[in-house]
Design an enzyme around this catalytic site. Structure first.
Site, short mmCIF file in Angstrom:
data_model
loop_
_atom_site.label_atom_id
_atom_site.label_comp_id
_atom_site.label_asym_id
_atom_site.label_seq_id
_atom_site.Cartn_x
_atom_site.Cartn_y
_atom_site.Cartn_z
N HIS A 41 33.31 44.57 33.85
CA HIS A 41 33.25 43.02 33.47
C HIS A 41 32.12 43.08 32.27
O HIS A 41 31.37 42.16 32.23
CB HIS A 41 32.70 42.35 34.75
CG HIS A 41 33.13 41.05 34.68
ND1 HIS A 41 32.11 40.12 34.75
CD2 HIS A 41 34.41 40.47 34.56
CE1 HIS A 41 33.01 38.71 34.57
NE2 HIS A 41 34.30 39.12 34.65
N HIS A 85 34.77 28.47 31.79
CA HIS A 85 34.36 29.90 31.99
C HIS A 85 32.89 30.05 31.62
O HIS A 85 32.65 31.26 31.44
CB HIS A 85 35.42 30.75 31.30
CG HIS A 85 35.47 32.14 31.47
ND1 HIS A 85 34.95 33.38 30.93
CD2 HIS A 85 35.77 32.52 33.08
CE1 HIS A 85 35.03 34.34 31.66
NE2 HIS A 85 35.72 33.95 32.83
N ASP A 129 33.67 28.85 26.68
CA ASP A 129 32.78 29.79 26.98
C ASP A 129 31.61 29.67 26.17
O ASP A 129 31.45 28.59 25.27
CB ASP A 129 33.37 31.35 26.76
CG ASP A 129 33.00 32.20 28.01
OD1 ASP A 129 31.64 32.56 27.79
OD2 ASP A 129 33.63 32.78 28.69
N GLU A 150 28.41 44.85 35.40
CA GLU A 150 28.24 43.71 34.74
C GLU A 150 27.19 44.08 33.44
O GLU A 150 26.27 45.05 33.49
CB GLU A 150 27.64 42.59 35.33
CG GLU A 150 28.45 42.02 36.61
CD GLU A 150 29.35 41.20 36.10
OE1 GLU A 150 29.48 40.71 34.91
OE2 GLU A 150 30.35 40.79 37.06
N LEU A 202 41.60 28.93 45.54
CA LEU A 202 40.37 29.43 45.11
C LEU A 202 39.38 28.14 44.57
O LEU A 202 38.33 27.90 44.94
CB LEU A 202 40.41 30.50 44.09
CG LEU A 202 40.88 31.94 44.64
CD1 LEU A 202 40.76 32.73 43.44
CD2 LEU A 202 39.97 32.06 45.78
N ASN A 245 29.32 36.20 36.75
CA ASN A 245 29.63 34.92 37.41
C ASN A 245 28.62 34.26 38.46
O ASN A 245 28.56 33.25 38.98
CB ASN A 245 30.90 34.87 38.02
CG ASN A 245 31.80 34.99 36.99
OD1 ASN A 245 32.03 34.30 36.18
ND2 ASN A 245 32.93 36.12 37.46
#
Length: 447
Positions: free
Chosen positions: A133, A353, A164, A381, A316, A370
């Site tokens: 990620h 996002h 984003d 990450e 979700l 996230n």
């Protein structure tokens, strides 16, 4: 810094000096796509693209064609693409059996005179338990940082876009550091193989190598020896994290703990780790004003309209809304006083996002994290922490936030958020079943 952080990382972070004119914030996905293609075409030394995936669609084809054209025009150009190993070998969720993007990468290599290697990084043996990620493209001495992957909606190729954040940082030391990690921390691993060549090894055969890679990544950091620890002016610190209690997760918590006046948080999937919730509660207790911006459930990239056939993945967005409603209910008093503001983003049928934080008009965190249990424990990450003690980026920072808030609506009461009886029948039935067998908590840890 609160005493609970006995080994605080924030004051010890090494960083690279920045100038205000070296930072550019782009306004949207379409501008981001144009900028990316321009930078690729103008590159003279290196292009390192790192993303969860490079999708086989019109926008993905445009990017890969641009990389091949740049390499063909300048054979000496160092061009590398890095994506998640497992994600590249499966099709889209819910789309049935598909060959995955790796077959497309192989076809592109076979049919082009130029060579653009595409490496697959396996962070785990199963995608459910962790993916690559990392964010950030290195093009010469420019770092292009966004949470976006590469496909039609992320790049606003047609009518729809996935919103984003998009930052350009012109800094050779930062670019060198990020390239060094890709080259020596990822590509050099025995677990990493080219996806654009045939006869790929099976993930099972790489099990031991994947374990070794993950173990090394838990202790890996960006090379910041060219930087320093002085905090007198504008600077940027690259951060890396994978696994429980990793440095990036700790810095995120420390940033929230350092807030004295204002904290703004963006996350597309509202499912905060316990340690983040605790720091938010402590910040509220000491009087910090907090804004949290999340996507409306209909702006979630997993949302499927009730008119379409039900798929498990469609539940979700409702799980995230349930989590948000519980949080709002617990903090209704703070919402009533205006100290806590929950904002839902929605713009037609486009999706949301955004990730990151803004702290006291000093720190800005750019990240693909996230802020959920999965990001804090499973995925690999990274982040860029911009420290601005003299408020040199005040104007562009405020402009970015104003654009983000433009399509939001404040949640005045937790009762304004829907509950199970109001959800589509198939969704409600599935969520009741999940609750009945008590796997809801496990789901939240994986999401």
């Amino acid at each position: 810094m609160p005493s609970l952080f006995k080994r605080s990382l924030l004051p010890k972070l090494r960083s690279f000096p920045l100038t205000a004119d070296a930072v550019t914030i782009l306004s949207g996905a379409a501008e981001y796509r144009r900028c990316l293609l321009e930078k690729i075409a103008q590159a003279t030394r290196r292009i390192y693209i790192v993303a969860l995936y490079l999708q086989q669609d019109e926008a993905g084809q445009e990017v890969l064609d641009a990389l091949h054209a740049a390499k063909l025009a300048r054979p000496e150009l160092d061009v590398v693409v890095v994506v998640d190993w497992l994600r590249a070998q499966r099709g889209l969720i819910g789309a049935g059996k598909q060959p995955g993007n790796s077959a497309w990468y192989q076809e592109m290599t076979r049919t082009h005179a130029s060579e653009v290697p595409v490496y697959g990084v396996p962070v785990q043996t199963r995608e459910l338990f962790g993916v690559l990620h990392l964010k950030g493209f290195v093009i010469d001495d420019c770092v292009i940082y966004s949470g976006a992957s590469l496909n039609n909606v992320y790049l606003h190729k047609f009518d729809k876009y996935r919103y984003d954040r998009y930052h350009l940082l012109q800094n050779s030391a930062l670019a060198d550091s990020m390239q060094h990690l890709i080259q020596h921390g990822l590509i050099a691993s025995k677990a990493v193989h080219r996806l654009d060549l045939p006869n790929l090894p099976t993930t099972r055969s790489l099990r031991n190598d994947i374990g070794d890679l993950r173990s090394r990544l838990k202790h890996a950091t960006y090379d910041t020896t060219a930087g320093g620890v002085a905090k007198g002016g504008l600077s940027v610190s690259p951060l890396l994290g994978v696994g429980k209690n990793n440095p990036l997760s700790r810095v995120i918590c420390e940033l929230i703990a350092s807030a004295q006046h204002q904290l703004t948080i963006c996350t597309p999937y509202f499912n905060l780790p316990l340690q983040v919730t605790r720091e938010i509660n402590r910040a509220l207790a000491r009087g910090v004003k907090i804004d949290i911006i999340v996507g409306d459930k209909t702006a979630n990239d997993f949302y499927i309209p009730p008119s379409e056939p039900f798929k498990v993945i469609a539940a979700l967005p409702y799980l995230y809304e349930i989590s948000l409603r519980r949080f709002a209910k617990r903090h209704q008093q703070n919402i009533d006083s205006g100290q806590l503001n929950l904002h839902l983003w929605r713009d037609g049928d486009n999706t949301y996002h955004l990730k990151g934080m803004w702290i006291d008009e000093r720190y800005t965190l750019l990240t693909g994290n996230n802020l959920n249990p999965r990001a804090f424990r499973l995925d690999l990450e990274n982040a860029l922490l911009i420290d601005d003690p003299k408020n040199e980026l005040q104007a562009p920072r405020r402009k970015e936030l104003a654009e983000i808030f433009e399509n939001t609506q404040r949640v005045a009461r937790y009762l304004d958020l829907e509950t199970l009886p109001e959800y589509p029948g198939a969704v409600a039935k599935f969520l009741k079943r999940v609750s009945r067998v008590r796997i809801e908590r496990l789901l939240y840890r994986m999401l």
